[in-house]
Design a protein around this motif. Structure first.
Motif, short mmCIF file in Angstrom:
data_model
loop_
_atom_site.label_atom_id
_atom_site.label_comp_id
_atom_site.label_asym_id
_atom_site.label_seq_id
_atom_site.Cartn_x
_atom_site.Cartn_y
_atom_site.Cartn_z
N ARG A 84 25.53 27.77 38.49
CA ARG A 84 26.04 29.12 38.20
C ARG A 84 24.90 29.99 37.70
NH1 ARG A 84 30.83 29.97 40.24
NH2 ARG A 84 31.19 31.60 38.75
N ALA A 120 30.42 39.97 41.70
CA ALA A 120 30.07 38.84 42.55
C ALA A 120 30.92 37.61 42.27
CB ALA A 120 28.59 38.49 42.37
N SER A 121 31.37 37.46 41.05
CA SER A 121 32.06 36.24 40.64
C SER A 121 33.52 36.24 41.09
CB SER A 121 32.00 36.09 39.12
OG SER A 121 32.69 34.95 38.71
N ASN A 122 33.97 35.08 41.58
CA ASN A 122 35.38 34.92 41.94
C ASN A 122 36.21 34.52 40.72
OD1 ASN A 122 34.93 35.56 44.62
ND2 ASN A 122 34.50 33.44 45.17
N CYS A 133 28.00 33.48 38.48
CA CYS A 133 28.38 33.37 39.88
C CYS A 133 27.59 32.24 40.54
CB CYS A 133 28.18 34.68 40.63
SG CYS A 133 26.48 35.20 40.81
N SER A 134 28.17 31.70 41.60
CA SER A 134 27.51 30.65 42.37
C SER A 134 26.62 31.30 43.43
CB SER A 134 28.55 29.76 43.06
OG SER A 134 29.21 30.51 44.06
N GLU A 155 26.91 30.92 46.57
CA GLU A 155 27.80 31.39 47.63
C GLU A 155 28.40 32.75 47.28
OE1 GLU A 155 28.11 28.31 46.21
OE2 GLU A 155 27.27 27.10 47.83
N GLU A 156 28.85 32.88 46.03
CA GLU A 156 29.43 34.15 45.59
C GLU A 156 28.39 35.27 45.63
OE1 GLU A 156 32.81 32.58 42.41
OE2 GLU A 156 30.73 32.76 41.76
N GLU A 190 27.75 36.30 49.24
CA GLU A 190 28.87 37.10 49.72
C GLU A 190 28.80 38.52 49.16
OE1 GLU A 190 33.71 37.19 49.40
OE2 GLU A 190 32.70 35.23 49.42
#
Length: 150
Positions: A98, A127-129, A135-136, A138-139, A142
């Motif tokens: 993260r 950015a964070s889900n 955030c990761s 991947e996030e 995206e």
């Protein structure tokens, strides 16, 4: 632009300035851009030269103009997913999958970018889900692929 990037630009200019005149040609600028993986077409080249007030029909580019061009090119570079992965790998041993505010600030600083704490918090929130202020990779990928940066 970081000090290391500035040193690299200076070295590139010195190599291209074969006659020691303090100027390089616009075709030399194109060669240096290709070294960064940037292949500008004719119109893009006119725009790139315009950043440093170089007339397209002029063949001489001073060191200050060359530096201005590369400051802009390096600042405007688009991050690819691979670049984002590299940023995550730079974070170091404290990385747990993260990215947090301090990581993003450090990565941005190493790229010559300056963000406020508020800007970083806003980026992470978007950015964070999840709602955990991190955030990761991947996030972040995206987010960067859909975000409009100004």
């Amino acid at each position: 632009m970081t000090a290391a990037q500035k040193a690299e630009v200076s070295t590139a200019f010195k190599i291209l300035d074969k006659h020691g005149t303090g100027e390089v040609s616009t075709s030399d600028v194109r060669v240096a851009l290709r070294g960064l993986g940037i292949e500008p077409d004719a119109l893009e080249m006119v725009n790139i030269l315009g950043v440093a007030d170089v007339e397209p029909c002029t063949s001489a580019v001073s060191y200050n103009q060359f530096l201005t061009i590369f400051e802009r090119v390096l600042c405007d570079a688009t991050l690819t997913p691979l670049d984002v992965c590299r940023v995550f790998s730079i974070i170091g041993s404290s990385y747990d999958g993260r990215m947090r505010a301090q990581h993003l600030l450090a990565a941005a600083y190493s790229c010559g970018l300056k963000f406020t704490d508020e800007q970083v918090a806003e980026m992470l929130a978007k950015a964070s889900n999840s709602n955990n202020h991190s955030c990761s990779v991947e996030e972040l990928n995206e987010f960067l692929s859909t975000a409009t940066m100004v």
